[in-house]
Design an enzyme around this catalytic site. Structure first.
Site, short mmCIF file in Angstrom:
data_model
loop_
_atom_site.label_atom_id
_atom_site.label_comp_id
_atom_site.label_asym_id
_atom_site.label_seq_id
_atom_site.Cartn_x
_atom_site.Cartn_y
_atom_site.Cartn_z
N ASP A 1 -1.12 -4.83 4.91
CA ASP A 1 -1.57 -5.02 3.54
C ASP A 1 -2.06 -6.45 3.42
O ASP A 1 -1.33 -7.38 3.80
CB ASP A 1 -0.41 -4.77 2.55
CG ASP A 1 0.05 -3.32 2.55
OD1 ASP A 1 -0.77 -2.44 2.91
OD2 ASP A 1 1.22 -3.07 2.21
N GLU B 1 -6.14 2.15 -2.46
CA GLU B 1 -5.47 0.92 -1.98
C GLU B 1 -6.47 0.08 -1.19
O GLU B 1 -6.55 0.19 0.04
CB GLU B 1 -4.26 1.26 -1.09
CG GLU B 1 -3.10 1.91 -1.83
CD GLU B 1 -1.82 1.98 -0.99
OE1 GLU B 1 -1.82 1.48 0.15
OE2 GLU B 1 -0.83 2.53 -1.50
ZN LIG Z 1 0.05 -0.61 3.04
#
Ligand SMILES: [Zn+2]
Length: 294
Positions: A210, A259
């Site tokens: 991330d 995302e």
């Molecule tokens: Zn992630």
């Protein structure tokens, strides 16, 4: 008839008698062995019986030849609680038999393809990139970490400062995150839209990271996709072997909300193919399976 010839004839007859006797004796021995049949099975024969009777069977010393003639059910060792089955006991297969499947760079992990709770990927290292301060899950598979370093370097040279926040997560760690999200979003279903159940997270593969930027205060938010950094990542990640795993508008297919911060390593070749297909990884794999001969 001269004596010489008589002696020769006698010798020949004797030889024939000896040969006939030898053949008879040989046949008698062969018949004796044949009559013993399964009782005289070789150790290989015993091994076959052991395999068929399953790993719960404790092989004997091999001095009980009558066992090989008994039906399977009677071979259950005394005191064993396990039911006799001809199916191999999967739990007894050592983990070493499947390392390449779970450590495959192309592995698909989602809500229907889970990782075992004890799976830990190979070669976890900390990528040499800027991390958001306090980031705890900072490991990745070596291949992915090397690619991430190249990507962050090139981004910086192009004027975009990226920060890593969360890479490899242990199964237990994902469990904690998911439980927190149940409390935060009010239900398992809602939590599962924004975070994976343990075993279903790509973060457990060591191939996901991330990432974020100062423009969104180092948070993981949809707004990252509208920042110059987020746009650069969306347009270039595949060149380093990463894809945006959960794109906008594909929530029904991936099972997760958009995302823009979550990138997944697939290797340069596969990532480029998925990127240019315009498909999610699930769709790409389905299509690849359907068009195998293309
Ligand atoms: Zn992630």
């Amino acid at each position: 008839m001269p004596l010489k010839i008589k002696l020769r004839l006698l010798t020949i007859v004797l030889c024939i008698v000896i040969v006939v006797l030898c053949i008879e004796a040989y046949n008698a021995i062969q018949e004796d062995i044949y009559d013993k049949g399964p009782k005289a099975q070789s150790p290989e024969g015993d091994n076959i019986v052991i395999i068929l009777s399953g790993p719960s069977y404790e092989p004997g010393t091999g001095t009980e030849p009558e066992m090989t003639q008994k039906p399977m059910e009677t071979q259950k060792p005394v005191g064993s609680k396990k039911p006799v089955s001809t199916k191999p006991d999967r739990t007894q297969i050592p983990n070493e038999e499947k390392p390449n499947d779970l450590n495959d760079i192309a592995i698909l992990v989602n809500k229907t393809n889970e990782l075992p709770s004890d799976f830990v990927p190979l070669n976890l290292v900390k990528p040499d990139v800027p991390f958001v301060s306090g980031a705890k899950n900072n490991l990745m598979r070596k291949e992915a970490a090397d690619a991430l370093e190249r990507m962050f370097d090139d981004a910086r040279k192009a004027g975009f400062s990226l920060y890593a926040l969360s890479g490899y997560r242990r199964y237990d760690n994902q469990k904690q995150i998911f439980n927190k999200n149940i409390a935060k979003y009010g239900s398992i279903e809602a939590a599962n839209m924004y975070s994976a159940k343990p075993g279903q997270s790509e973060h457990q593969t060591g191939l996901a990271m991330d990432i974020t930027s100062a423009g969104v205060k180092f948070k993981l938010t949809e707004a990252f996709g509208d920042t110059p950094e987020g746009k650069w990542v969306a347009a270039n990640a595949h060149r380093y072997g990463f894809i945006l795993r959960y794109p906008k508008g594909k929530e029904q297919i991936t099972g997760y909300a958009y995302e823009p911060w979550h990138i997944r390593f697939l290797g340069e070749e596969l990532a480029a193919r998925v990127y240019h297909s315009g498909l999610t990884y699930e769709e790409y794999l389905d299509k690849a399976a359907g068009n195998f001969n293309d």
